[in-house]
Write a protein that holds these residues in place. Structure first.
Motif, PDB file in Angstrom:
ATOM      1  N   GLY A  61      47.949  30.407  38.362  1.00 42.60           N
ATOM      2  CA  GLY A  61      46.822  31.172  37.845  1.00 42.60           C
ATOM      3  C   GLY A  61      45.617  31.239  38.767  1.00 42.60           C
ATOM      4  N   GLU A  62      45.683  30.619  39.940  1.00 41.61           N
ATOM      5  CA  GLU A  62      44.584  30.636  40.910  1.00 41.61           C
ATOM      6  C   GLU A  62      44.958  31.521  42.095  1.00 41.61           C
ATOM      7  OE1 GLU A  62      41.590  28.990  40.670  1.00 41.61           O
ATOM      8  OE2 GLU A  62      42.183  28.332  38.668  1.00 41.61           O
ATOM      9  N   PHE A  84      60.606  33.760  58.503  1.00 44.63           N
ATOM     10  CA  PHE A  84      59.195  33.416  58.355  1.00 44.63           C
ATOM     11  C   PHE A  84      58.712  33.736  56.944  1.00 44.63           C
ATOM     12  CE2 PHE A  84      59.365  33.707  63.010  1.00 44.63           C
ATOM     13  CZ  PHE A  84      58.823  32.478  63.321  1.00 44.63           C
ATOM     14  N   GLN A  85      59.120  32.920  56.005  1.00 46.41           N
ATOM     15  CA  GLN A  85      58.695  33.059  54.617  1.00 46.41           C
ATOM     16  C   GLN A  85      58.285  31.687  54.114  1.00 46.41           C
ATOM     17  OE1 GLN A  85      58.257  35.998  52.926  1.00 46.41           O
ATOM     18  NE2 GLN A  85      58.733  36.850  54.935  1.00 46.41           N
ATOM     19  N   GLY A  86      57.026  31.343  54.353  1.00 50.28           N
ATOM     20  CA  GLY A  86      56.514  30.060  53.895  1.00 50.28           C
ATOM     21  C   GLY A  86      56.600  29.945  52.391  1.00 50.28           C
ATOM     22  N   GLN A  87      56.946  28.780  51.910  1.00 43.77           N
ATOM     23  CA  GLN A  87      57.094  28.545  50.480  1.00 43.77           C
ATOM     24  C   GLN A  87      55.821  27.916  49.912  1.00 43.77           C
ATOM     25  OE1 GLN A  87      59.860  29.700  48.814  1.00 43.77           O
ATOM     26  NE2 GLN A  87      60.237  30.533  50.852  1.00 43.77           N
ATOM     27  N   VAL A  88      55.505  28.303  48.687  1.00 46.74           N
ATOM     28  CA  VAL A  88      54.360  27.735  47.985  1.00 46.74           C
ATOM     29  C   VAL A  88      54.872  26.652  47.057  1.00 46.74           C
ATOM     30  CG1 VAL A  88      52.469  28.205  46.394  1.00 46.74           C
ATOM     31  CG2 VAL A  88      53.079  29.889  48.133  1.00 46.74           C
ATOM     32  N   SER A  89      54.273  25.463  47.172  1.00 46.51           N
ATOM     33  CA  SER A  89      54.680  24.333  46.351  1.00 46.51           C
ATOM     34  C   SER A  89      53.491  23.405  46.163  1.00 46.51           C
ATOM     35  CB  SER A  89      55.836  23.597  47.037  1.00 46.51           C
ATOM     36  OG  SER A  89      56.190  22.446  46.330  1.00 46.51           O
ATOM     37  N   ASN A  90      53.208  23.015  44.927  1.00 43.99           N
ATOM     38  CA  ASN A  90      52.116  22.083  44.624  1.00 43.99           C
ATOM     39  C   ASN A  90      50.776  22.514  45.226  1.00 43.99           C
ATOM     40  OD1 ASN A  90      53.857  20.322  43.211  1.00 43.99           O
ATOM     41  ND2 ASN A  90      54.510  19.429  45.152  1.00 43.99           N
ATOM     42  N   LYS A  91      50.463  23.802  45.098  1.00 46.17           N
ATOM     43  CA  LYS A  91      49.223  24.394  45.617  1.00 46.17           C
ATOM     44  C   LYS A  91      49.090  24.236  47.123  1.00 46.17           C
ATOM     45  CE  LYS A  91      46.744  24.344  41.300  1.00 46.17           C
ATOM     46  NZ  LYS A  91      45.477  24.174  40.621  1.00 46.17           N
ATOM     47  N   CYS A  92      50.246  24.254  47.805  1.00 48.88           N
ATOM     48  CA  CYS A  92      50.294  24.204  49.260  1.00 48.88           C
ATOM     49  C   CYS A  92      51.185  25.328  49.762  1.00 48.88           C
ATOM     50  CB  CYS A  92      50.879  22.878  49.759  1.00 48.88           C
ATOM     51  SG  CYS A  92      49.824  21.453  49.486  1.00 48.88           S
TER      52      CYS A  92
END
Length: 149
Positions: A61-62, A84-92
């Motif tokens: 939600g951010e 080149f597809q960085g993953q989003v995990s734990n607001k990182c």
């Protein structure tokens, strides 16, 4: 009384370059994308803003905005290829090239620096641990995402 060097003397002494130009521009809020376009892009979208590629990410939600250039080797965190597809995990955001995780809010490195790279004798990891540049972001009432660049 100390004598000041003329521009020509300073140029000849190597202190001033005629080719050097200092450009000063004020940062402003600029529309980057919209919530609907960001959702359609899977929650990650790269936009060109102020001469820089900015990665806009929505998670939990951010909305966050960070440089799309990894602070280690300058490779894209999210690029045009599947590699080149960085993953989003734990607001990182996790760099696809070397697996460093960067906090989306602060840009600080979370966990190990460059876990995909070996630790070399006397040198350690190639390159110093550097945070990822971040930008302020906001969402207006119409669902437009603005970034301060």
């Amino acid at each position: 009384m100390a004598a000041a060097l003329s521009r020509r003397q300073a140029f000849c002494a190597g202190r001033v370059s005629r080719s050097q130009t200092v450009v000063v521009r004020a940062a402003t809020w600029q529309k980057a994308t919209s919530k609907s376009a960001l959702s359609a892009a899977g929650g990650k979208q790269v936009v060109e803003m102020g001469g820089a590629k900015v990665l806009v990410v929505e998670t939990d939600g951010e909305v966050y905005a960070v440089s799309n250039k990894c602070s280690h080797l300058g490779l894209p965190l999210v690029g045009k290829t599947a590699m080149f597809q960085g993953q989003v995990s734990n607001k990182c955001i996790v760099c696809p090239a070397h697996n460093t995780a960067f906090d989306l809010a602060t840009g600080e490195v979370k966990g190990e620096w460059c876990p995909k790279f070996p630790t070399l004798p006397l040198v350690g990891k190639i390159g110093d641990k550097k945070p990822l540049p971040t930008y302020q972001s906001r969402v207006d009432e119409a669902g437009n995402i603005e970034v301060y660049v």
